[in-house]
Write a protein that holds these residues in place. Structure first.
Motif, PDB file in Angstrom:
ATOM      1  N   ASN A   2      44.835  45.104  23.344  1.00 43.27           N
ATOM      2  CA  ASN A   2      44.189  43.884  22.871  1.00 43.27           C
ATOM      3  C   ASN A   2      43.764  43.016  24.055  1.00 43.27           C
ATOM      4  N   PRO A   3      42.839  42.098  23.830  1.00 43.89           N
ATOM      5  CA  PRO A   3      42.292  41.307  24.943  1.00 43.89           C
ATOM      6  C   PRO A   3      43.342  40.495  25.707  1.00 43.89           C
ATOM      7  N   ARG A   4      44.323  39.961  25.008  1.00 42.59           N
ATOM      8  CA  ARG A   4      45.350  39.158  25.677  1.00 42.59           C
ATOM      9  C   ARG A   4      46.118  40.006  26.684  1.00 42.59           C
ATOM     10  N   ILE A   5      46.487  41.201  26.279  1.00 45.81           N
ATOM     11  CA  ILE A   5      47.224  42.099  27.176  1.00 45.81           C
ATOM     12  C   ILE A   5      46.336  42.507  28.350  1.00 45.81           C
ATOM     13  N   PHE A   6      45.063  42.795  28.080  1.00 45.11           N
ATOM     14  CA  PHE A   6      44.134  43.163  29.147  1.00 45.11           C
ATOM     15  C   PHE A   6      44.044  42.057  30.195  1.00 45.11           C
ATOM     16  N   VAL A   7      43.810  40.829  29.764  1.00 42.60           N
ATOM     17  CA  VAL A   7      43.668  39.710  30.708  1.00 42.60           C
ATOM     18  C   VAL A   7      44.979  39.484  31.461  1.00 42.60           C
ATOM     19  N   ASP A   8      46.102  39.506  30.745  1.00 45.17           N
ATOM     20  CA  ASP A   8      47.397  39.289  31.407  1.00 45.17           C
ATOM     21  C   ASP A   8      47.693  40.386  32.436  1.00 45.17           C
ATOM     22  N   ASN A   9      47.423  41.635  32.077  1.00 41.45           N
ATOM     23  CA  ASN A   9      47.662  42.735  33.020  1.00 41.45           C
ATOM     24  C   ASN A   9      46.756  42.626  34.243  1.00 41.45           C
ATOM     25  N   LEU A  10      45.506  42.254  34.010  1.00 47.98           N
ATOM     26  CA  LEU A  10      44.570  42.091  35.120  1.00 47.98           C
ATOM     27  C   LEU A  10      45.022  40.959  36.036  1.00 47.98           C
ATOM     28  N   LYS A  11      45.416  39.852  35.457  1.00 47.13           N
ATOM     29  CA  LYS A  11      45.914  38.721  36.255  1.00 47.13           C
ATOM     30  C   LYS A  11      47.160  39.133  37.041  1.00 47.13           C
ATOM     31  N   ASN A  12      48.063  39.831  36.405  1.00 49.05           N
ATOM     32  CA  ASN A  12      49.305  40.247  37.070  1.00 49.05           C
ATOM     33  C   ASN A  12      49.058  41.235  38.207  1.00 49.05           C
ATOM     34  N   ALA A  13      47.937  41.946  38.163  1.00 49.39           N
ATOM     35  CA  ALA A  13      47.591  42.876  39.240  1.00 49.39           C
ATOM     36  C   ALA A  13      47.080  42.144  40.481  1.00 49.39           C
ATOM     37  N   CYS A  14      46.742  40.880  40.321  1.00 49.91           N
ATOM     38  CA  CYS A  14      46.214  40.062  41.424  1.00 49.91           C
ATOM     39  C   CYS A  14      47.391  39.343  42.078  1.00 49.91           C
ATOM     40  N   SER A  15      47.886  39.902  43.167  1.00 49.85           N
ATOM     41  CA  SER A  15      49.173  39.497  43.735  1.00 49.85           C
ATOM     42  C   SER A  15      49.279  38.036  44.146  1.00 49.85           C
ATOM     43  N   ASP A  16      48.205  37.436  44.607  1.00 51.12           N
ATOM     44  CA  ASP A  16      48.329  36.026  45.027  1.00 51.12           C
ATOM     45  C   ASP A  16      47.262  35.134  44.393  1.00 51.12           C
ATOM     46  N   ILE A  17      47.088  35.321  43.090  1.00 47.01           N
ATOM     47  CA  ILE A  17      46.118  34.533  42.338  1.00 47.01           C
ATOM     48  C   ILE A  17      46.724  33.218  41.824  1.00 47.01           C
ATOM     49  N   ASP A  18      48.025  33.047  41.968  1.00 45.70           N
ATOM     50  CA  ASP A  18      48.700  31.900  41.360  1.00 45.70           C
ATOM     51  C   ASP A  18      48.074  30.537  41.676  1.00 45.70           C
ATOM     52  N   PRO A  19      47.692  30.228  42.914  1.00 43.11           N
ATOM     53  CA  PRO A  19      47.087  28.904  43.157  1.00 43.11           C
ATOM     54  C   PRO A  19      45.787  28.692  42.372  1.00 43.11           C
ATOM     55  N   GLN A  20      44.917  29.703  42.336  1.00 42.53           N
ATOM     56  CA  GLN A  20      43.672  29.589  41.585  1.00 42.53           C
ATOM     57  C   GLN A  20      43.949  29.510  40.084  1.00 42.53           C
ATOM     58  N   TRP A  21      44.930  30.273  39.636  1.00 39.62           N
ATOM     59  CA  TRP A  21      45.267  30.294  38.215  1.00 39.62           C
ATOM     60  C   TRP A  21      45.829  28.933  37.785  1.00 39.62           C
ATOM     61  N   GLN A  22      46.664  28.343  38.622  1.00 40.17           N
ATOM     62  CA  GLN A  22      47.228  27.038  38.287  1.00 40.17           C
ATOM     63  C   GLN A  22      46.136  25.970  38.239  1.00 40.17           C
ATOM     64  N   GLU A  23      45.214  26.022  39.178  1.00 39.61           N
ATOM     65  CA  GLU A  23      44.076  25.101  39.174  1.00 39.61           C
ATOM     66  C   GLU A  23      43.265  25.261  37.886  1.00 39.61           C
ATOM     67  N   HIS A  24      43.092  26.487  37.476  1.00 35.36           N
ATOM     68  CA  HIS A  24      42.383  26.806  36.235  1.00 35.36           C
ATOM     69  C   HIS A  24      43.121  26.210  35.036  1.00 35.36           C
ATOM     70  N   LEU A  25      44.425  26.412  34.965  1.00 43.62           N
ATOM     71  CA  LEU A  25      45.215  25.866  33.862  1.00 43.62           C
ATOM     72  C   LEU A  25      45.193  24.343  33.854  1.00 43.62           C
ATOM     73  N   ASP A  26      45.290  23.741  35.031  1.00 35.09           N
ATOM     74  CA  ASP A  26      45.247  22.274  35.127  1.00 35.09           C
ATOM     75  C   ASP A  26      43.919  21.740  34.604  1.00 35.09           C
ATOM     76  N   PHE A  27      42.842  22.431  34.924  1.00 35.96           N
ATOM     77  CA  PHE A  27      41.526  22.007  34.462  1.00 35.96           C
ATOM     78  C   PHE A  27      41.469  21.964  32.937  1.00 35.96           C
ATOM     79  N   TRP A  28      42.074  22.940  32.287  1.00 38.61           N
ATOM     80  CA  TRP A  28      42.006  23.024  30.831  1.00 38.61           C
ATOM     81  C   TRP A  28      43.015  22.113  30.138  1.00 38.61           C
ATOM     82  N   GLU A  29      43.910  21.497  30.887  1.00 41.28           N
ATOM     83  CA  GLU A  29      44.852  20.498  30.359  1.00 41.28           C
ATOM     84  C   GLU A  29      45.545  20.945  29.071  1.00 41.28           C
ATOM     85  N   GLY A  30      46.046  22.180  29.076  1.00 38.12           N
ATOM     86  CA  GLY A  30      46.795  22.680  27.930  1.00 38.12           C
ATOM     87  C   GLY A  30      45.948  23.295  26.827  1.00 38.12           C
TER      88      GLY A  30
END
Length: 149
Positions: A2-30
């Motif tokens: 399913n798409p959720r698993i695909f996106v999560d697996n792809l994100k998890n394969a990106c070893s140091d994406i956390d700073p960009q991902w957090q910025e992305h989450l902050d932008f969407w404000e929940g």
């Protein structure tokens, strides 16, 4: 897959994406950003790593892209093709990263899809250029008529 698993697996394969991902989450404000917005962060990560010649995550990323392309879930396969591969094509083009630059890390299937996308966009571009050139030729012709009267 399913798409959720695909996106999560792809994100998890990106070893140091956390700073960009957090910025992305902050932008969407929940709020739920949606799969394509999440894929966009991953695509920018992939292209930035490619530019830096840092390919350590690419083998795992390629495997997940392949699983997405082969998924029986249409939304997932579209995310892999339109979200990831088309995204890589467009974002990479800003830095002159062409499809052939991805041949060594993408699977044969993913590379074939990437090349087909690129060819389709080239044909569209040529078609639009022809229309544009015809339009400007017509406008110049009209302008020349006006100057005669």
């Amino acid at each position: 897959m399913n798409p959720r698993i695909f996106v999560d697996n792809l994100k998890n394969a990106c070893s140091d994406i956390d700073p960009q991902w957090q910025e992305h989450l902050d932008f969407w404000e929940g709020e739920e950003p949606g799969y394509y917005n999440e894929i966009s962060v991953i695509v920018h990560y992939i292209v930035s790593k490619h530019k830096a010649s840092d390919f350590r995550d690419f083998e795992d990323i390629a495997k997940i892209i392949d699983l997405g392309l082969k998924s029986k879930n249409d939304e997932t396969s579209e995310l892999a093709l339109i979200g990831v591969l088309e995204g890589i094509l467009f974002v990479g083009s800003h830095d002159d990263i062409r499809p052939e630059h991805h041949k060594n890390w993408l699977s044969q299937l993913a590379y074939k899809e990437l090349v087909e996308l690129d060819n389709a966009f080239e044909k569209l571009h040529e078609k639009l250029l022809k229309k544009s050139m015809w339009k400007w030729t017509f406008i110049r012709w009209l302008s020349s008529l006006r100057s005669k009267f």
